[in-house]
Design an enzyme around this catalytic site. Structure first.
Site, PDB file in Angstrom:
ATOM      1  N   CYS A 129      -7.842 -26.719  13.016  1.00  0.00           N
ATOM      2  CA  CYS A 129      -9.062 -27.522  13.066  1.00  0.00           C
ATOM      3  C   CYS A 129      -8.793 -29.023  13.042  1.00  0.00           C
ATOM      4  CB  CYS A 129      -9.977 -27.140  11.901  1.00  0.00           C
ATOM      5  SG  CYS A 129     -10.647 -25.464  12.050  1.00  0.00           S
ATOM      6  N   CYS A 159     -12.936 -27.726   7.954  1.00  0.00           N
ATOM      7  CA  CYS A 159     -11.766 -26.919   7.614  1.00  0.00           C
ATOM      8  C   CYS A 159     -10.501 -27.772   7.661  1.00  0.00           C
ATOM      9  CB  CYS A 159     -11.648 -25.742   8.581  1.00  0.00           C
ATOM     10  SG  CYS A 159     -10.216 -24.679   8.265  1.00  0.00           S
ATOM     11  N   CYS A 167      -7.378 -26.734   7.959  1.00  0.00           N
ATOM     12  CA  CYS A 167      -6.208 -26.080   8.550  1.00  0.00           C
ATOM     13  C   CYS A 167      -5.700 -26.842   9.768  1.00  0.00           C
ATOM     14  CB  CYS A 167      -6.525 -24.636   8.925  1.00  0.00           C
ATOM     15  SG  CYS A 167      -7.446 -24.418  10.466  1.00  0.00           S
ATOM     16  N   ASP A 211       0.852  -1.177   0.000  1.00  0.00           N
ATOM     17  CA  ASP A 211       0.000   0.000   0.000  1.00  0.00           C
ATOM     18  C   ASP A 211       0.895   1.236   0.000  1.00  0.00           C
ATOM     19  OD1 ASP A 211      -2.095   1.723   0.142  1.00  0.00           O
ATOM     20  OD2 ASP A 211      -2.798   1.099   2.120  1.00  0.00           O
ATOM     21  N   HIS A 222      -6.504 -20.315  11.295  1.00  0.00           N
ATOM     22  CA  HIS A 222      -7.852 -20.714  10.879  1.00  0.00           C
ATOM     23  C   HIS A 222      -8.592 -19.578  10.172  1.00  0.00           C
ATOM     24  CE1 HIS A 222     -11.920 -22.176  10.715  1.00  0.00           C
ATOM     25  NE2 HIS A 222     -12.284 -21.048  11.316  1.00  0.00           N
ATOM     26  N   ASP A 247      -8.422  -7.428   0.564  1.00  0.00           N
ATOM     27  CA  ASP A 247      -7.548  -7.541   1.723  1.00  0.00           C
ATOM     28  C   ASP A 247      -8.265  -6.969   2.926  1.00  0.00           C
ATOM     29  OD1 ASP A 247      -6.019  -4.837   2.872  1.00  0.00           O
ATOM     30  OD2 ASP A 247      -6.957  -4.579   0.919  1.00  0.00           O
TER      31      ASP A 247
END
Length: 368
Positions: free
Chosen positions: A311, A306, A308, A95, A337, A268
């Site tokens: 999880c 999920c 990940c 940015d 997560h 984002d």
């Protein structure tokens, strides 16, 4: 678009403007629609680069303003640029620092030349101009860099927003002249607040610069959510169809769906890591406070759907324990997560566009 970049639309929704595409950068592709985690100071908070990669994130953000203050772009450049400095070999976007500077309302002075402000770190007077922002971003060496723009707060008068639009266009011209690297894509940022005619004017002026991509800015600066959707729906079709479109600072489910329906590709937001540091998880569209008593003896997975690490390996009870104890591991596991959840949400939209079911799957039959 410069030779190092390309944007290919791979599938489109017949009844909306939603599209699935591939944005190719010098550090790899970004398959859109896609959520991008925020790594303000060259790190996604509490996570290692390997942990970020495991979320299936493809592109991350860093911030010019913050990295200029600490450690300084010279140090990042000496390390070989952001990719080497932070050990992230995928695409990076920086940015311009405009939003952060303009948020320092009591510490900065705006002029046509740029913005002068006092560093919140040491009180030193700093001037950030379009040329200086681009110089810093060239040194940081991200794949995508953002033009320095004026981001008015909400609420703001029409006169204030009109002035910001004029400055944003003039500053973009200066940014384009200052930009020196062909391996970095410069994106312009549409401003205009909640005024539809000013938004249209800003978009039309910026498109004449024929940049590699465009962003819609100033839509997460305090205005109510019901005002964001019409802005995005009106502005997005004015941006070139054959170039990536980026909605800045947005990461909620409904807003991303509506934006994808309008033709936006990239998002984002700091939401996933910020919520994690407050003990909250994103679970299939809901926000759960893991510090609540009901989770203390809940030994099931946070989200059984999920994939990940959080999880698949840890229980809600364990997460609740960590968060109640303010153990840093709790923030890390929830960040893993939450980012995974938002990346998965955008990749599900992408798959739905390919399958021709985006309207049915995400808009429940409502046209857009």
């Amino acid at each position: 678009m410069t030779s190092s970049f390309s944007f290919q639309i791979q599938a489109q929704c017949d009844r909306t403007h939603a599209r699935a595409a591939c944005f190719t950068t010098p550090h790899g592709p970004v398959e859109t629609p896609r959520f991008m985690p925020v790594g303000t100071l060259a790190n996604v908070k509490t996570l290692t680069p390997d942990q970020v990669r495991a979320t299936a994130a493809q592109m991350i953000l860093a911030n010019t303003y913050h990295l200029h203050l600490q450690p300084g772009e010279e140090i990042v450049a000496a390390a070989g640029g952001l990719h080497r400095f932070m050990d992230w070999q995928g695409p990076i976007l920086t940015d311009s620092g405009g939003f952060q500077v303009f948020s320092l309302s009591e510490m900065r002075v705006i002029s046509d030349q740029g913005v002068t402000f006092r560093s919140p770190r040491d009180g030193q007077t700093i001037e950030l101009t379009p040329e200086r922002s681009i110089e810093i971003q060239n040194a940081l060496a991200a794949d995508v860099i953002m033009a320095f723009d004026e981001c008015p707060s909400y609420p703001a008068t029409r006169e204030e927003v009109a002035q910001a639009v004029k400055r944003t266009t003039r500053w973009l011209e200066r940014c384009a002249k200052a930009h020196k690297r062909s391996d970095q894509a410069l994106f312009g940022i549409v401003q205009g607040g909640v005024y539809s005619d000013l938004r249209s004017l800003s978009a039309q002026e910026l498109v004449t610069f024929d940049l590699p991509g465009y962003a819609i800015g100033g839509v997460s600066v305090g205005e109510p959510p019901e005002l964001i959707e019409p802005i995005v729906r009106a502005v997005t079709p004015l941006l070139p169809e054959h170039k990536p479109r980026y909605l800045m600072g947005v990461g909620t489910y409904r807003e991303m769906v509506q934006a994808v329906a309008a033709g936006v590709d990239l998002f984002d937001c700091v939401i996933p890591t910020r919520l994690a540091r407050h003990g909250s998880a994103l679970v299939q569209g809901e926000r759960w406070n893991l510090k609540n008593a009901k989770f203390r003896e809940d030994f099931t997975a946070l989200d059984s759907t999920c994939p990940c690490m959080t999880c698949t390996r840890f229980s809600r009870a364990y997460l609740s324990h960590l968060l109640r104890s303010r153990e840093l591991l709790g923030f890390t596991l929830l960040s893993i997560h939450n980012i995974t959840e938002l990346v998965r949400f955008t990749t599900r939209m992408r798959a739905s566009i390919f399958a021709g079911r985006f309207l049915e799957d995400f808009l429940q039959g409502d046209s857009c």
